[in-house]
Design a protein around this motif. Structure first.
Motif, PDB file in Angstrom:
ATOM      1  N   ILE A   1       0.876 -17.865   1.994  1.00 30.06           N
ATOM      2  CA  ILE A   1       0.783 -18.169   3.580  1.00 30.06           C
ATOM      3  C   ILE A   1       2.295 -18.101   4.007  1.00 30.06           C
ATOM      4  N   VAL A   2       2.949 -18.506   3.280  1.00 28.35           N
ATOM      5  CA  VAL A   2       4.467 -18.461   3.889  1.00 28.35           C
ATOM      6  C   VAL A   2       5.280 -17.187   3.351  1.00 28.35           C
ATOM      7  N   LYS A   3       5.115 -16.139   4.072  1.00 24.46           N
ATOM      8  CA  LYS A   3       5.820 -14.930   3.820  1.00 24.46           C
ATOM      9  C   LYS A   3       6.832 -14.616   4.628  1.00 24.46           C
ATOM     10  N   ASP A   4       8.072 -14.711   4.161  1.00 21.45           N
ATOM     11  CA  ASP A   4       9.119 -14.805   4.953  1.00 21.45           C
ATOM     12  C   ASP A   4      10.601 -14.291   4.494  1.00 21.45           C
ATOM     13  N   CYS A   5      10.223 -12.865   3.722  1.00 16.24           N
ATOM     14  CA  CYS A   5      11.447 -12.326   3.132  1.00 16.24           C
ATOM     15  C   CYS A   5      11.475 -10.941   3.178  1.00 16.24           C
ATOM     16  N   VAL A   6      12.850 -10.361   2.939  1.00 15.99           N
ATOM     17  CA  VAL A   6      12.950  -9.036   2.750  1.00 15.99           C
ATOM     18  C   VAL A   6      12.654  -8.894   1.029  1.00 15.99           C
TER      19      VAL A   6
ATOM     20  N   VAL B   1      15.624   2.413  -5.093  1.00 16.34           N
ATOM     21  CA  VAL B   1      15.172   0.865  -4.812  1.00 16.34           C
ATOM     22  C   VAL B   1      14.365   0.814  -3.739  1.00 16.34           C
ATOM     23  N   ALA B   2      13.346   0.225  -3.695  1.00 19.07           N
ATOM     24  CA  ALA B   2      12.346   0.273  -2.535  1.00 19.07           C
ATOM     25  C   ALA B   2      12.811  -1.252  -1.704  1.00 19.07           C
ATOM     26  N   ILE B   3      12.495  -1.072  -0.484  1.00 20.85           N
ATOM     27  CA  ILE B   3      12.909  -2.101   0.243  1.00 20.85           C
ATOM     28  C   ILE B   3      11.794  -2.335   1.328  1.00 20.85           C
TER      29      ILE B   3
ATOM     30  N   SER C   1       0.744  -1.071  -0.134  1.00 15.30           N
ATOM     31  CA  SER C   1      -0.211  -0.060  -0.124  1.00 15.30           C
ATOM     32  C   SER C   1       0.761   1.146  -0.067  1.00 15.30           C
ATOM     33  N   HIS C   2       2.111   1.160   0.335  1.00 13.67           N
ATOM     34  CA  HIS C   2       2.831   2.250   0.691  1.00 13.67           C
ATOM     35  C   HIS C   2       3.766   2.632  -0.743  1.00 13.67           C
ATOM     36  N   ALA C   3       3.677   1.619  -1.612  1.00 19.08           N
ATOM     37  CA  ALA C   3       4.286   1.562  -3.108  1.00 19.08           C
ATOM     38  C   ALA C   3       3.717   0.810  -3.932  1.00 19.08           C
ATOM     39  N   PRO C   4       2.699   1.136  -4.427  1.00 21.21           N
ATOM     40  CA  PRO C   4       1.744   0.499  -5.521  1.00 21.21           C
ATOM     41  C   PRO C   4       2.297   0.360  -6.911  1.00 21.21           C
ATOM     42  N   GLY C   5       1.947  -0.867  -7.313  1.00 15.61           N
ATOM     43  CA  GLY C   5       2.324  -1.080  -8.908  1.00 15.61           C
ATOM     44  C   GLY C   5       3.805  -1.556  -9.152  1.00 15.61           C
ATOM     45  N   LEU C   6       4.731  -1.605  -7.993  1.00 13.06           N
ATOM     46  CA  LEU C   6       6.039  -2.097  -8.075  1.00 13.06           C
ATOM     47  C   LEU C   6       6.242  -3.485  -8.548  1.00 13.06           C
ATOM     48  N   ASP C   7       7.195  -3.910  -9.021  1.00 15.05           N
ATOM     49  CA  ASP C   7       7.317  -5.610  -9.270  1.00 15.05           C
ATOM     50  C   ASP C   7       8.540  -5.990  -8.265  1.00 15.05           C
ATOM     51  N   TRP C   8       8.109  -6.503  -7.201  1.00 11.16           N
ATOM     52  CA  TRP C   8       9.029  -6.774  -6.334  1.00 11.16           C
ATOM     53  C   TRP C   8       9.815  -8.195  -6.496  1.00 11.16           C
ATOM     54  N   ARG C   9      10.850  -8.266  -5.933  1.00  8.00           N
ATOM     55  CA  ARG C   9      11.815  -9.388  -5.788  1.00  8.00           C
ATOM     56  C   ARG C   9      12.311  -9.964  -4.441  1.00  8.00           C
ATOM     57  N   LYS C  10      12.201 -11.200  -4.428  1.00  7.20           N
ATOM     58  CA  LYS C  10      12.773 -11.790  -3.262  1.00  7.20           C
ATOM     59  C   LYS C  10      13.652 -12.822  -3.394  1.00  7.20           C
ATOM     60  N   ALA C  11      14.249 -13.287  -2.581  1.00  5.65           N
ATOM     61  CA  ALA C  11      15.478 -14.393  -2.787  1.00  5.65           C
ATOM     62  C   ALA C  11      14.694 -15.769  -3.321  1.00  5.65           C
ATOM     63  N   GLY C  12      15.505 -16.406  -4.256  1.00  7.57           N
ATOM     64  CA  GLY C  12      15.027 -17.525  -4.793  1.00  7.57           C
ATOM     65  C   GLY C  12      14.981 -18.942  -3.804  1.00  7.57           C
ATOM     66  N   ARG C  13      15.547 -18.416  -2.515  1.00  7.74           N
ATOM     67  CA  ARG C  13      15.478 -19.483  -1.641  1.00  7.74           C
ATOM     68  C   ARG C  13      14.283 -19.567  -0.768  1.00  7.74           C
TER      69      ARG C  13
ATOM     70  N   ASP D   1       0.912  -3.898   4.035  1.00 11.72           N
ATOM     71  CA  ASP D   1       1.050  -2.382   4.650  1.00 11.72           C
ATOM     72  C   ASP D   1       2.326  -2.369   5.419  1.00 11.72           C
ATOM     73  N   SER D   2       3.384  -3.297   5.001  1.00 14.19           N
ATOM     74  CA  SER D   2       4.793  -2.953   5.695  1.00 14.19           C
ATOM     75  C   SER D   2       5.220  -1.707   5.124  1.00 14.19           C
ATOM     76  N   PRO D   3       5.889  -0.984   6.080  1.00  8.32           N
ATOM     77  CA  PRO D   3       6.675   0.477   5.588  1.00  8.32           C
ATOM     78  C   PRO D   3       7.778   0.223   4.485  1.00  8.32           C
ATOM     79  N   VAL D   4       7.752   1.068   3.488  1.00  7.64           N
ATOM     80  CA  VAL D   4       8.847   0.820   2.541  1.00  7.64           C
ATOM     81  C   VAL D   4       9.967   1.964   2.660  1.00  7.64           C
ATOM     82  N   LEU D   5      11.030   1.676   2.636  1.00 10.51           N
ATOM     83  CA  LEU D   5      12.068   2.300   2.591  1.00 10.51           C
ATOM     84  C   LEU D   5      12.891   2.424   1.285  1.00 10.51           C
ATOM     85  N   PHE D   6      13.123   3.612   0.888  1.00 17.54           N
ATOM     86  CA  PHE D   6      13.659   4.216  -0.446  1.00 17.54           C
ATOM     87  C   PHE D   6      14.852   4.281  -0.322  1.00 17.54           C
ATOM     88  N   MET D   7      15.947   3.599  -1.112  1.00 15.97           N
ATOM     89  CA  MET D   7      17.297   3.826  -1.102  1.00 15.97           C
ATOM     90  C   MET D   7      17.828   4.133  -2.430  1.00 15.97           C
ATOM     91  N   SER D   8      18.877   5.031  -2.568  1.00 17.14           N
ATOM     92  CA  SER D   8      19.391   5.109  -4.068  1.00 17.14           C
ATOM     93  C   SER D   8      20.171   3.955  -4.455  1.00 17.14           C
TER      94      SER D   8
END
Length: 114
Positions: A34-39, A62-64, A16-28, A71-78
């Protein structure tokens, strides 16, 4: 609508804090909703009117966030900042923060009961 990918698959995902982004998580990690477990990270829009004077307009960002809560906060870094952090990770500077084998095993067991 945004997405979440782990390199093996993609699901719909919207923070909700960064709509429309295509997020990536580790392949592992798992994509099961149900199993949400990653940055998670995503390419973010270029900086515009950033409050810090060292982030000029047009800086690629980059959004993190965390995939456990849409609804987790989003941190934006260059991308420069995140690249320096990755260099530290690759150099082992943060190894003391990694989960122990026992913690990883406990997390896997917990995930299998959900």
């Amino acid at each position: 609508m945004g997405t979440l990918s782990n390199g093996r698959g993609t699901v719909s995902f919207e923070n909700s804090h960064a709509p429309g982004l295509d997020w990536r998580k580790a392949g592992r990690t798992d994509l099961d909703p149900i199993v949400k477990d990653c940055v998670i990270l995503a390419a973010a829009p270029d900086a515009k009117d950033h409050p810090h004077d060292r982030i000029p307009d047009g800086t690629r960002m980059v959004a993190i966030s965390d995939d456990k809560d849409t609804d987790s906060p989003v941190l934006f870094m260059s991308r420069v900042e995140i690249s320096k952090f990755f260099d530290g990770v690759l150099a082992g500077e943060f190894d003391h923060l990694r989960a122990s084998e026992e913690e990883l095993k406990a997390a896997l067991e917990l995930a299998s009961t959900v």
